[in-house]
Scaffold this motif. Structure first.
Motif, PDB file in Angstrom:
ATOM      1  N   UNK A   1       0.820  -1.215   0.000  1.00 58.27           N
ATOM      2  CA  UNK A   1       0.000   0.000   0.000  1.00 58.27           C
ATOM      3  C   UNK A   1       0.847   1.256   0.000  1.00 58.27           C
ATOM      4  N   UNK A   2       1.878   1.254   0.829  1.00 58.19           N
ATOM      5  CA  UNK A   2       2.804   2.392   0.854  1.00 58.19           C
ATOM      6  C   UNK A   2       3.497   2.532  -0.499  1.00 58.19           C
TER       7      UNK A   2
ATOM      8  N   UNK B   1       3.100   5.800  -2.948  1.00 57.84           N
ATOM      9  CA  UNK B   1       4.289   6.590  -3.309  1.00 57.84           C
ATOM     10  C   UNK B   1       4.511   6.560  -4.820  1.00 57.84           C
ATOM     11  N   UNK B   2       4.363   5.380  -5.420  1.00 55.24           N
ATOM     12  CA  UNK B   2       4.544   5.251  -6.870  1.00 55.24           C
ATOM     13  C   UNK B   2       3.531   6.136  -7.618  1.00 55.24           C
ATOM     14  N   UNK B   3       2.272   6.083  -7.213  1.00 57.03           N
ATOM     15  CA  UNK B   3       1.252   6.914  -7.859  1.00 57.03           C
ATOM     16  C   UNK B   3       1.509   8.399  -7.673  1.00 57.03           C
TER      17      UNK B   3
ATOM     18  N   UNK C   1      -5.205   5.500  -5.014  1.00 54.19           N
ATOM     19  CA  UNK C   1      -6.423   5.008  -4.365  1.00 54.19           C
ATOM     20  C   UNK C   1      -6.233   3.584  -3.847  1.00 54.19           C
ATOM     21  N   UNK C   2      -5.618   2.732  -4.653  1.00 57.04           N
ATOM     22  CA  UNK C   2      -5.378   1.351  -4.230  1.00 57.04           C
ATOM     23  C   UNK C   2      -4.409   1.330  -3.043  1.00 57.04           C
ATOM     24  N   UNK C   3      -3.432   2.216  -3.049  1.00 53.19           N
ATOM     25  CA  UNK C   3      -2.491   2.289  -1.933  1.00 53.19           C
ATOM     26  C   UNK C   3      -3.185   2.569  -0.621  1.00 53.19           C
ATOM     27  N   UNK C   4      -4.118   3.497  -0.621  1.00 49.94           N
ATOM     28  CA  UNK C   4      -4.857   3.832   0.600  1.00 49.94           C
ATOM     29  C   UNK C   4      -5.705   2.635   1.044  1.00 49.94           C
TER      30      UNK C   4
ATOM     31  N   UNK D   1      -5.323 -13.198   3.117  1.00 49.00           N
ATOM     32  CA  UNK D   1      -6.063 -11.939   2.988  1.00 49.00           C
ATOM     33  C   UNK D   1      -5.130 -10.801   2.591  1.00 49.00           C
ATOM     34  N   UNK D   2      -3.991 -10.675   3.264  1.00 46.85           N
ATOM     35  CA  UNK D   2      -3.106  -9.537   2.981  1.00 46.85           C
ATOM     36  C   UNK D   2      -2.441  -9.662   1.617  1.00 46.85           C
ATOM     37  N   UNK D   3      -1.967 -10.846   1.271  1.00 47.26           N
ATOM     38  CA  UNK D   3      -1.338 -11.031  -0.038  1.00 47.26           C
ATOM     39  C   UNK D   3      -2.399 -11.013  -1.141  1.00 47.26           C
ATOM     40  N   UNK D   4      -3.554 -11.590  -0.871  1.00 50.85           N
ATOM     41  CA  UNK D   4      -4.651 -11.577  -1.851  1.00 50.85           C
ATOM     42  C   UNK D   4      -5.106 -10.164  -2.175  1.00 50.85           C
ATOM     43  N   UNK D   5      -5.129  -9.292  -1.171  1.00 48.06           N
ATOM     44  CA  UNK D   5      -5.508  -7.899  -1.410  1.00 48.06           C
ATOM     45  C   UNK D   5      -4.508  -7.213  -2.342  1.00 48.06           C
ATOM     46  N   UNK D   6      -3.229  -7.512  -2.174  1.00 50.56           N
ATOM     47  CA  UNK D   6      -2.201  -6.927  -3.044  1.00 50.56           C
ATOM     48  C   UNK D   6      -2.364  -7.424  -4.478  1.00 50.56           C
ATOM     49  N   UNK D   7      -2.586  -8.724  -4.637  1.00 53.10           N
ATOM     50  CA  UNK D   7      -2.768  -9.292  -5.981  1.00 53.10           C
ATOM     51  C   UNK D   7      -4.022  -8.711  -6.633  1.00 53.10           C
ATOM     52  N   UNK D   8      -5.117  -8.641  -5.881  1.00 54.92           N
ATOM     53  CA  UNK D   8      -6.367  -8.089  -6.423  1.00 54.92           C
ATOM     54  C   UNK D   8      -6.203  -6.614  -6.794  1.00 54.92           C
TER      55      UNK D   8
END
Length: 127
Positions: A18-19, A23-25, A67-70, A93-100
């Motif tokens: 998320x960070x 930052x990238x965006x 938006x995805x980062x937040x 859940x945490x890795x799945x959220x990143x992939x999604x």
């Protein structure tokens, strides 16, 4: 101290990604890549067709990335508060959220490009 943090629930993929997404965006928004030869930027087959598509794709991907980062940071903090240890479900859940989130950013940016540009890279004017 470091090992304690690494094994805590606050050390998770969603917070770190998320960070990174935010930052990238933000960096791409402030300093948009000038050309497809830049070392950074949203790069795909569609986005590199024309300079206008390149600019549009990077502008939109930077917006979506922030938006995805937040959302990822909020998901990571929520999981850190809900779970007491790094269980299998916590990791799913945490890795799945990143992939999604990654899949959403790519898919939505490509969809925006196909909506606003024709197959030759010319902008489609609204009727």
């Amino acid at each position: 101290m470091l090992l304690r943090f690494l094994h805590s629930t606050f050390c998770n993929a969603a917070i770190f990604a998320g960070i990174l997404f935010f930052v990238m965006g933000y960096v791409i928004h402030l300093f948009p890549p000038k050309s497809t030869k830049s070392w950074y930027g949203y790069r795909s087959f569609l986005s590199t067709k024309t300079p206008e598509m390149w600019r549009s794709a990077n502008e939109y991907a930077a917006y979506i990335s922030r938006r995805i980062g937040v959302i990822l940071m909020a998901t990571g903090v929520a999981c850190a508060l809900i779970f007491t240890s790094q269980t299998d479900w916590f990791l799913y859940i945490t890795v799945g959220a990143v992939v999604a989130g990654t899949m959403y950013m790519v898919g939505d940016t490509e969809w925006q490009l196909t909506r606003h540009f024709d197959k030759d890279g010319n902008r489609i004017l609204p009727e």
